[in-house]
Design a protein around this motif. Structure first.
Motif, PDB file in Angstrom:
ATOM      1  N   ARG A 284     -44.597   5.656 -84.981  1.00 28.39           N
ATOM      2  CA  ARG A 284     -43.605   6.468 -83.911  1.00 28.39           C
ATOM      3  C   ARG A 284     -42.066   6.123 -84.255  1.00 28.39           C
ATOM      4  O   ARG A 284     -41.390   7.200 -84.151  1.00 28.39           O
ATOM      5  CB  ARG A 284     -44.144   5.827 -82.755  1.00 28.39           C
ATOM      6  CG  ARG A 284     -45.688   6.358 -82.219  1.00 28.39           C
ATOM      7  CD  ARG A 284     -45.921   6.140 -80.899  1.00 28.39           C
ATOM      8  NE  ARG A 284     -45.426   5.058 -80.065  1.00 28.39           N
ATOM      9  CZ  ARG A 284     -46.177   3.742 -79.915  1.00 28.39           C
ATOM     10  NH1 ARG A 284     -47.346   3.968 -80.510  1.00 28.39           N
ATOM     11  NH2 ARG A 284     -45.668   3.065 -79.367  1.00 28.39           N
ATOM     12  N   ALA A 285     -41.788   5.158 -84.408  1.00 28.10           N
ATOM     13  CA  ALA A 285     -40.309   4.569 -84.647  1.00 28.10           C
ATOM     14  C   ALA A 285     -39.916   5.522 -85.925  1.00 28.10           C
ATOM     15  O   ALA A 285     -38.801   6.172 -85.673  1.00 28.10           O
ATOM     16  CB  ALA A 285     -40.208   3.219 -84.609  1.00 28.10           C
ATOM     17  N   ALA A 286     -40.485   5.395 -86.699  1.00 24.39           N
ATOM     18  CA  ALA A 286     -40.108   6.344 -88.322  1.00 24.39           C
ATOM     19  C   ALA A 286     -40.164   7.692 -87.883  1.00 24.39           C
ATOM     20  O   ALA A 286     -39.297   8.268 -88.399  1.00 24.39           O
ATOM     21  CB  ALA A 286     -41.140   5.854 -89.253  1.00 24.39           C
ATOM     22  N   ALA A 287     -40.990   8.158 -87.292  1.00 26.81           N
ATOM     23  CA  ALA A 287     -41.123   9.732 -87.024  1.00 26.81           C
ATOM     24  C   ALA A 287     -39.864  10.033 -86.080  1.00 26.81           C
ATOM     25  O   ALA A 287     -39.205  11.156 -86.572  1.00 26.81           O
ATOM     26  CB  ALA A 287     -42.504  10.089 -86.197  1.00 26.81           C
ATOM     27  N   LEU A 288     -39.474   9.383 -85.203  1.00 27.82           N
ATOM     28  CA  LEU A 288     -38.151   9.616 -84.410  1.00 27.82           C
ATOM     29  C   LEU A 288     -37.160   9.709 -85.427  1.00 27.82           C
ATOM     30  O   LEU A 288     -36.238  10.156 -85.018  1.00 27.82           O
ATOM     31  CB  LEU A 288     -38.017   8.544 -83.336  1.00 27.82           C
ATOM     32  CG  LEU A 288     -38.772   9.026 -81.951  1.00 27.82           C
ATOM     33  CD1 LEU A 288     -38.559   7.611 -80.856  1.00 27.82           C
ATOM     34  CD2 LEU A 288     -38.150  10.307 -81.275  1.00 27.82           C
ATOM     35  N   SER A 289     -36.988   8.766 -86.403  1.00 26.98           N
ATOM     36  CA  SER A 289     -35.870   8.434 -87.052  1.00 26.98           C
ATOM     37  C   SER A 289     -35.571   9.813 -87.777  1.00 26.98           C
ATOM     38  O   SER A 289     -34.491   9.702 -88.225  1.00 26.98           O
ATOM     39  CB  SER A 289     -35.833   7.143 -87.743  1.00 26.98           C
ATOM     40  OG  SER A 289     -36.666   7.400 -89.170  1.00 26.98           O
ATOM     41  N   VAL A 290     -36.667  10.526 -88.513  1.00 26.17           N
ATOM     42  CA  VAL A 290     -36.497  11.504 -89.488  1.00 26.17           C
ATOM     43  C   VAL A 290     -36.006  12.680 -88.567  1.00 26.17           C
ATOM     44  O   VAL A 290     -35.483  13.700 -89.357  1.00 26.17           O
ATOM     45  CB  VAL A 290     -37.770  11.707 -90.076  1.00 26.17           C
ATOM     46  CG1 VAL A 290     -38.361  10.660 -90.939  1.00 26.17           C
ATOM     47  CG2 VAL A 290     -38.725  12.368 -89.290  1.00 26.17           C
ATOM     48  N   ILE A 299     -31.711   5.293 -86.348  1.00 24.55           N
ATOM     49  CA  ILE A 299     -32.862   4.281 -85.960  1.00 24.55           C
ATOM     50  C   ILE A 299     -32.987   4.390 -84.551  1.00 24.55           C
ATOM     51  O   ILE A 299     -32.057   4.181 -83.605  1.00 24.55           O
ATOM     52  CB  ILE A 299     -32.583   3.065 -86.490  1.00 24.55           C
ATOM     53  CG1 ILE A 299     -32.673   2.964 -88.184  1.00 24.55           C
ATOM     54  CG2 ILE A 299     -33.624   1.875 -85.752  1.00 24.55           C
ATOM     55  CD1 ILE A 299     -32.148   1.671 -88.666  1.00 24.55           C
ATOM     56  N   PRO A 300     -34.272   4.512 -83.839  1.00 22.39           N
ATOM     57  CA  PRO A 300     -34.182   4.627 -82.522  1.00 22.39           C
ATOM     58  C   PRO A 300     -34.281   3.179 -81.887  1.00 22.39           C
ATOM     59  O   PRO A 300     -34.563   2.038 -82.655  1.00 22.39           O
ATOM     60  CB  PRO A 300     -35.573   5.467 -82.235  1.00 22.39           C
ATOM     61  CG  PRO A 300     -36.382   4.843 -83.325  1.00 22.39           C
ATOM     62  CD  PRO A 300     -35.478   4.793 -84.484  1.00 22.39           C
ATOM     63  N   THR A 301     -34.379   3.163 -80.385  1.00 26.59           N
ATOM     64  CA  THR A 301     -34.658   2.122 -79.565  1.00 26.59           C
ATOM     65  C   THR A 301     -35.979   1.743 -79.077  1.00 26.59           C
ATOM     66  O   THR A 301     -36.703   2.859 -79.315  1.00 26.59           O
ATOM     67  CB  THR A 301     -33.640   2.001 -78.480  1.00 26.59           C
ATOM     68  OG1 THR A 301     -33.864   2.980 -77.613  1.00 26.59           O
ATOM     69  CG2 THR A 301     -32.056   2.104 -78.887  1.00 26.59           C
ATOM     70  N   ARG A 302     -36.277   0.465 -78.636  1.00 21.25           N
ATOM     71  CA  ARG A 302     -37.723   0.471 -78.208  1.00 21.25           C
ATOM     72  C   ARG A 302     -37.941   1.351 -77.252  1.00 21.25           C
ATOM     73  O   ARG A 302     -38.946   1.700 -76.927  1.00 21.25           O
ATOM     74  CB  ARG A 302     -37.912  -1.100 -77.765  1.00 21.25           C
ATOM     75  CG  ARG A 302     -39.220  -1.297 -77.045  1.00 21.25           C
ATOM     76  CD  ARG A 302     -40.230  -1.456 -77.966  1.00 21.25           C
ATOM     77  NE  ARG A 302     -41.559  -1.434 -77.367  1.00 21.25           N
ATOM     78  CZ  ARG A 302     -41.824  -2.697 -76.896  1.00 21.25           C
ATOM     79  NH1 ARG A 302     -41.658  -3.722 -77.688  1.00 21.25           N
ATOM     80  NH2 ARG A 302     -43.252  -2.902 -76.482  1.00 21.25           N
ATOM     81  N   SER A 303     -37.055   1.654 -76.039  1.00 20.99           N
ATOM     82  CA  SER A 303     -37.350   2.354 -75.014  1.00 20.99           C
ATOM     83  C   SER A 303     -37.611   3.900 -75.672  1.00 20.99           C
ATOM     84  O   SER A 303     -38.211   4.587 -74.875  1.00 20.99           O
ATOM     85  CB  SER A 303     -36.201   2.465 -74.097  1.00 20.99           C
ATOM     86  OG  SER A 303     -34.833   2.797 -74.594  1.00 20.99           O
ATOM     87  N   GLU A 304     -36.778   4.278 -76.369  1.00 20.12           N
ATOM     88  CA  GLU A 304     -37.129   5.639 -77.129  1.00 20.12           C
ATOM     89  C   GLU A 304     -38.423   5.930 -77.827  1.00 20.12           C
ATOM     90  O   GLU A 304     -39.102   6.758 -77.539  1.00 20.12           O
ATOM     91  CB  GLU A 304     -35.802   6.080 -78.040  1.00 20.12           C
ATOM     92  CG  GLU A 304     -34.700   6.400 -77.421  1.00 20.12           C
ATOM     93  CD  GLU A 304     -33.438   6.495 -78.355  1.00 20.12           C
ATOM     94  OE1 GLU A 304     -32.481   7.514 -78.308  1.00 20.12           O
ATOM     95  OE2 GLU A 304     -33.680   5.829 -79.579  1.00 20.12           O
ATOM     96  N   VAL A 305     -38.813   4.722 -78.262  1.00 23.43           N
ATOM     97  CA  VAL A 305     -40.133   4.670 -78.951  1.00 23.43           C
ATOM     98  C   VAL A 305     -41.506   4.850 -78.013  1.00 23.43           C
ATOM     99  O   VAL A 305     -42.072   5.484 -77.980  1.00 23.43           O
ATOM    100  CB  VAL A 305     -40.353   3.798 -79.666  1.00 23.43           C
ATOM    101  CG1 VAL A 305     -41.703   3.622 -80.431  1.00 23.43           C
ATOM    102  CG2 VAL A 305     -39.552   3.841 -81.059  1.00 23.43           C
ATOM    103  N   ASP A 306     -40.895   3.997 -76.946  1.00 16.98           N
ATOM    104  CA  ASP A 306     -42.177   3.773 -75.810  1.00 16.98           C
ATOM    105  C   ASP A 306     -42.183   5.276 -74.943  1.00 16.98           C
ATOM    106  O   ASP A 306     -43.132   5.424 -74.804  1.00 16.98           O
ATOM    107  CB  ASP A 306     -41.605   2.788 -74.610  1.00 16.98           C
ATOM    108  CG  ASP A 306     -41.693   1.340 -75.238  1.00 16.98           C
ATOM    109  OD1 ASP A 306     -42.707   1.352 -76.329  1.00 16.98           O
ATOM    110  OD2 ASP A 306     -41.341   0.513 -74.750  1.00 16.98           O
ATOM    111  N   ALA A 307     -41.076   5.775 -74.879  1.00 19.50           N
ATOM    112  CA  ALA A 307     -41.174   7.084 -74.120  1.00 19.50           C
ATOM    113  C   ALA A 307     -41.837   8.234 -75.024  1.00 19.50           C
ATOM    114  O   ALA A 307     -42.271   9.265 -74.773  1.00 19.50           O
ATOM    115  CB  ALA A 307     -39.661   7.668 -73.889  1.00 19.50           C
ATOM    116  N   PHE A 308     -41.425   8.193 -76.509  1.00 24.73           N
ATOM    117  CA  PHE A 308     -42.049   8.970 -77.354  1.00 24.73           C
ATOM    118  C   PHE A 308     -43.726   8.866 -77.282  1.00 24.73           C
ATOM    119  O   PHE A 308     -44.316  10.066 -77.795  1.00 24.73           O
ATOM    120  CB  PHE A 308     -41.654   8.608 -79.026  1.00 24.73           C
ATOM    121  CG  PHE A 308     -41.946   9.664 -79.822  1.00 24.73           C
ATOM    122  CD1 PHE A 308     -41.700  11.114 -79.825  1.00 24.73           C
ATOM    123  CD2 PHE A 308     -42.775   9.218 -80.971  1.00 24.73           C
ATOM    124  CE1 PHE A 308     -42.295  12.024 -81.036  1.00 24.73           C
ATOM    125  CE2 PHE A 308     -43.179  10.135 -81.924  1.00 24.73           C
ATOM    126  CZ  PHE A 308     -43.022  11.391 -82.006  1.00 24.73           C
ATOM    127  N   GLY A 309     -44.001   7.891 -76.795  1.00 25.56           N
ATOM    128  CA  GLY A 309     -45.528   7.720 -76.442  1.00 25.56           C
ATOM    129  C   GLY A 309     -46.449   7.583 -77.973  1.00 25.56           C
ATOM    130  O   GLY A 309     -47.714   7.692 -78.024  1.00 25.56           O
TER     131      GLY A 309
END
Length: 309
Positions: A284-290, A299-309
């Protein structure tokens, strides 16, 4: 600012580069000159990127490496400190700081040429000077952008200290020395690196599964072959090779996706997550980064990844 107020500790041994990034319609052919659209200078290097990723994604991070006594070195160090990364083991060498020349095309693919500079001054003696930094970690991450004898020293020291050891074998040009593999808990190559390490062709998910199994059979405890949008094939200790599908997103720039995966995976392991949970989180973190341009800026933060689900 990094979300690193946990007891999970990650030490990254590796490279820091200043990335010189050009966006162009397509990647140039040999001998061809293209007109680029934009230029940016941003902090990068696999070690630096993975350190920032681990810090933003929930770990307390230390960086072990070397920068030059130049403006790039000062900027690289300041960037890590802004993420609350401990730089006590980040030395200043005599060579200029490392640089990476990156071209990104309209399909979000890239080509990268690296000049090691001060990264080449990380030696086994450097590792020995900072053994206390390795001893304080739960997870130790290495890559191949520093001299091989130094990488091996870091792997061996981390293994002796009982740490969880991750090797991102990038860039890989051939098989790893056989005595490295027993030192590694998680070997995490992409498809090109998996092909170089295993000697197998890796053009499909099925090929990736075979390469992962072969590398585990060669001695690595666990192997994760990352395929970007095509997911991850994991050959985990005591289990069959499993495929983990990646989230679907619209890619803008893939430059730091692999580093984001590594940092997120390490941060989760350091926090006590299961391997499967760590893989899903890192994907999920890698998907947000691209979905964002740049290396460390993406590079996202933990809170952004948690919100991304």
């Amino acid at each position: 600012m990094a979300s690193n107020e946990t007891g999970a500790r990650v030490t990254v041994v590796g490279s820091l580069n200043m990335d010189l990034v050009v966006r162009s319609p397509r990647l140039p052919q040999p001998g061809e000159t293209l007109a680029g659209r934009t230029f940016a200078q941003v902090a990068g290097g696999k070690g630096g990127n993975q350190a920032v990723a681990a810090a933003r994604l929930g770990a307390q991070v230390s960086m072990l490496g070397c920068v030059g006594a130049d403006a790039n070195g000062a900027q690289l160090r300041a960037g890590l400190e802004a993420e609350r990364i401990d730089c006590a083991a980040l030395e200043t060498g005599g060579a200029p700081s490392g640089v990476a020349l990156i071209v990104v095309d309209d399909a979000s693919q890239n080509t990268i040429v690296i000049v090691a500079g001060s990264n080449g001054e990380v030696t086994p003696a450097t590792i020995a000077r900072h053994e206390a930094t390795l001893a304080a970690a739960d997870v130790v991450i290495c890559q191949l952008e520093t001299p091989p004898e130094s990488v091996r020293a870091a792997l061996a020291t981390a293994r002796r200290l009982g740490k969880t050891v991750i090797l991102n074998p990038a860039p890989a040009t051939g098989p790893l020395p056989a005595d490295w593999l027993p030192l590694i808990d998680y070997l995490i190559p992409n498809e090109l690196e998996a092909a170089a390490l295993s000697g197998l062709t890796v053009d499909s998910p099925e090929d990736a599964a075979r390469a992962a199994a072969a590398l585990r059979a060669a001695g690595a405890r666990n192997v994760l072959v990352t395929l970007g949008a095509r997911g991850v094939h994991a050959a985990l200790e005591g289990a069959a090779v499993m495929r983990y599908d990646a989230p679907r997103v619209e890619a803008v720039d893939t430059t730091a996706a692999g580093d984001t995966f590594i940092g997120g995976f390490a941060a989760q392991l350091a926090q006590g997550a299961t391997v499967e949970a760590a893989i899903h989180f890192a994907q999920r973190a890698a998907a947000l980064s691209v979905t964002r341009a740049g290396a460390q800026p993406s590079i996202p933060t933990r809170s952004e990844v948690d919100a991304f689900g």
